[in-house]
Design an enzyme around this catalytic site. Structure first.
Site, PDB file in Angstrom:
ATOM      1  N   ASP A  44     -36.343 -17.375  -9.432  1.00  0.00           N
ATOM      2  CA  ASP A  44     -35.911 -18.560  -8.671  1.00  0.00           C
ATOM      3  C   ASP A  44     -36.098 -18.409  -7.163  1.00  0.00           C
ATOM      4  OD1 ASP A  44     -34.756 -21.172  -8.371  1.00  0.00           O
ATOM      5  OD2 ASP A  44     -33.076 -20.138  -7.458  1.00  0.00           O
ATOM      6  N   ASN A  57     -35.360 -27.329  -1.996  1.00  0.00           N
ATOM      7  CA  ASN A  57     -36.533 -27.103  -2.831  1.00  0.00           C
ATOM      8  C   ASN A  57     -36.104 -27.003  -4.304  1.00  0.00           C
ATOM      9  OD1 ASN A  57     -38.965 -26.380  -3.913  1.00  0.00           O
ATOM     10  ND2 ASN A  57     -39.119 -24.405  -2.881  1.00  0.00           N
ATOM     11  N   ASP A  70     -27.219 -25.091  -7.547  1.00  0.00           N
ATOM     12  CA  ASP A  70     -28.229 -24.432  -6.703  1.00  0.00           C
ATOM     13  C   ASP A  70     -27.639 -24.166  -5.311  1.00  0.00           C
ATOM     14  OD1 ASP A  70     -30.509 -23.246  -5.739  1.00  0.00           O
ATOM     15  OD2 ASP A  70     -31.681 -25.085  -5.610  1.00  0.00           O
ATOM     16  N   HIS A  77     -27.164 -21.025   4.033  1.00  0.00           N
ATOM     17  CA  HIS A  77     -27.979 -20.511   5.144  1.00  0.00           C
ATOM     18  C   HIS A  77     -27.158 -20.581   6.429  1.00  0.00           C
ATOM     19  CE1 HIS A  77     -31.738 -20.215   2.937  1.00  0.00           C
ATOM     20  NE2 HIS A  77     -31.571 -21.437   2.471  1.00  0.00           N
ATOM     21  N   ASN A 120     -33.084 -13.613  -5.943  1.00  0.00           N
ATOM     22  CA  ASN A 120     -33.951 -13.572  -4.746  1.00  0.00           C
ATOM     23  C   ASN A 120     -33.179 -13.094  -3.530  1.00  0.00           C
ATOM     24  OD1 ASN A 120     -32.436 -15.949  -4.720  1.00  0.00           O
ATOM     25  ND2 ASN A 120     -33.971 -17.094  -3.567  1.00  0.00           N
ATOM     26  N   HIS A 134     -26.685 -18.934  -5.427  1.00  0.00           N
ATOM     27  CA  HIS A 134     -27.197 -17.855  -4.580  1.00  0.00           C
ATOM     28  C   HIS A 134     -26.022 -17.241  -3.827  1.00  0.00           C
ATOM     29  CE1 HIS A 134     -31.466 -18.955  -5.214  1.00  0.00           C
ATOM     30  NE2 HIS A 134     -30.976 -20.170  -5.330  1.00  0.00           N
ATOM     31  N   LEU A 135     -25.639 -16.025  -4.208  1.00  0.00           N
ATOM     32  CA  LEU A 135     -24.508 -15.351  -3.533  1.00  0.00           C
ATOM     33  C   LEU A 135     -24.987 -14.474  -2.385  1.00  0.00           C
ATOM     34  CD1 LEU A 135     -22.175 -14.368  -6.528  1.00  0.00           C
ATOM     35  CD2 LEU A 135     -21.926 -16.278  -4.937  1.00  0.00           C
TER      36      LEU A 135
HETATM   37 ZN   LIG Z   1     -34.952 -22.751  -7.137  1.00  0.00          ZN
END
Ligand SMILES: [Zn+2]
Length: 462
Positions: A156, A309, A336, A340, A98, A66-67
């Site tokens: 995702d 998750n 993954d 945050h 996402n 996740h960038l």
């Molecule tokens: Zn996921």
């Protein structure tokens, strides 16, 4: 500029079943020669890097990152996320859709390509959404996304609950020859669970996320793969039941695959109860620590960096994930990486967002739990970071074949180091692994012949 001779390393290229001491010659960003005679073919003035005693392998690929761009630049940016990837030994990452807005149209894909060309230090590939706005209601324009260059589609972070819609998505994905990846979570079973449902969720008074909540969708995906003939890739699998379902489906020849993340095969749900509970229960012997070890890492109960998750599972699940990696049921390793902000994580466990960073620690944790424990050979482990993700995504990467892009990782599988917040490149610090003594590290990350990152103490001035 982008020509280089890597001299004297142990070259491991699983795609070509190559494992021997050799030189790697890079000319103009491509692999030009490999072997003990490669140096003889090198131009006289070429830069030389002595990598004796180190492992030279195809640049590592992480297909689950996740960038956070566009829209969530406070957590991570393409600049900081790819810098973290380079430090971790990764030359290619696939960013998840996402974001805000979601990557569900060609315009957003083009925006990321532009940002990556300007700010990225490693290759950034894009995963598009399955459904518009990742809402699970209406298919995204899958053909246009493919045309725009996405390498896969996934919702995702979310999971398409409507099986008919998922069936159509699989049919389109197959038609456009696009891999489809799924975050497996049955909302009606999981509801608002925040950790694995079991003894520890009861003891801690936290709402449970049952293993069946993942397995239900893994089983659904297997049935739909059989119905449509489309390949389904199950993301970040965490339970023994998921591994068993996948193993049986593969035995039947169905087009399914799966990936695992280091946190799921290192920690367990006992960690949420604090380090004392973990080291005296499921953590006994992990990395040589137990409750009496002087240097064992410590953390409090309800540490929100342990909320992800799918959640950390039981010791039995952790073992099953490692067995699945060892027997080839799970062919891909990934992080993954889910950054945050501190203020988002510094709240009660119930309210914290799911996720932890992972790009800088996943290689070490994988080496420690899989290679140093003799569950996997080094070439097999490297394959799960290189040729396996490249095959799934149909990339001409993940190999050191002559003529291939010179994406190369140099690593020391035995290097002792400590993951330090001060030297981390990620914009976020939501990792439970700060201060952990780790073993195994990338020391140089080379992208198209250019040094994206070099461990200064090691190779400077060579
Ligand atoms: Zn996921």
């Amino acid at each position: 500029m982008n020509s280089l001779l890597l001299a004297g390393g142990r070259v491991i290229d699983p795609a070509n079943h190559f494992d021997a001491t050799a030189d790697v010659l890079i000319v103009d960003g491509k692999v030009a020669a490999i072997g003990l005679d490669a140096a003889a073919k090198a131009p006289a003035e070429i830069e030389r890097m002595d990598v004796k005693g180190l492992v030279v392998c195809p640049g590592l690929i992480d297909l689950h990152v996740h960038l956070r761009e566009p829209g969530q630049g406070a957590k991570e940016t393409i600049a900081t996320g790819t810098a973290a990837a380079a430090r971790g030994g990764f030359t290619t990452v696939v960013c998840m859709p996402n974001t805000s807005p979601a990557i569900d149209n060609p315009g957003t894909v083009a925006l990321i390509d532009e940002l990556a060309a300007e700010h990225g230090v490693v290759n950034v590939l894009v995963a598009g959404a399955i459904t518009k706005n990742i809402a699970g209601e209406e298919l995204a324009p899958i053909g246009s996304l493919k045309k725009a260059g996405v390498v896969a589609i996934t919702d995702d972070g979310h999971c398409v609950q409507n099986h008919e819609l998922m069936r159509r998505a699989l049919e389109y994905a197959r038609m456009f020859d696009l891999p489809i990846m799924d975050h497996c979570q049955d909302y009606s079973l999981v509801t608002d669970g925040v950790m694995h449902e079991g003894y520890w969720s009861m003891a801690l008074g936290l709402r449970g996320w049952p293993a069946a909540g993942e397995e239900m969708i893994v089983a659904r995906n297997i049935l739909l793969a059989e119905l449509t003939g489309a390949h389904v890739h199950c993301q970040h699998l965490s339970t023994a039941g998921s591994v068993q379902l996948l193993r049986e489906a593969k035995k039947r020849g169905l087009p399914v695959s799966g990936e695992a993340c280091p946190h799921h095969f290192t920690l367990t749900d006992a960690a949420v109860a604090g380090s004392e509970k973990f080291w005296s229960a499921d953590g006994k012997g992990v990395f040589g620590f137990d409750a009496s070890s002087q240097e064992r890492p410590c953390w409090p109960a309800y540490d929100t960096n342990l909320k992800m998750n799918p959640p950390l599972r039981s010791a039995r699940d952790r073992e099953a994930i490692m067995e699945g990696l060892a027997d080839g049921t799970l062919e891909i390793l990934c992080s993954d990486h889910a950054p945050h902000c501190d203020y988002e994580k510094e709240v009660e466990f119930d309210y914290a967002p799911f996720g932890l960073t992972g790009l800088e620690t996943e290689l070490a944790l994988s080496l420690m739990q899989l290679y140093h424990t003799k569950r996997l050979g080094l070439a097999d482990l490297i394959a799960k970071f290189t040729v396996a993700p490249a095959r799934l995504l149909r990339l001409a990467k993940g190999t050191l074949s002559v003529g291939a892009d010179a994406d190369v990782t140099v690593l020391d599988p035995n290097r002792d180091w400590v993951f330090d917040k001060a030297t981390s490149a990620s914009k976020s610090s939501n990792s439970p692994f700060y201060g952990w003594p780790l073993k195994g590290k990338a020391v140089a990350t080379i992208v198209a012949g250019n040094k994206a990152w070099i461990e200064q103490t090691e190779l400077a001035g060579v």
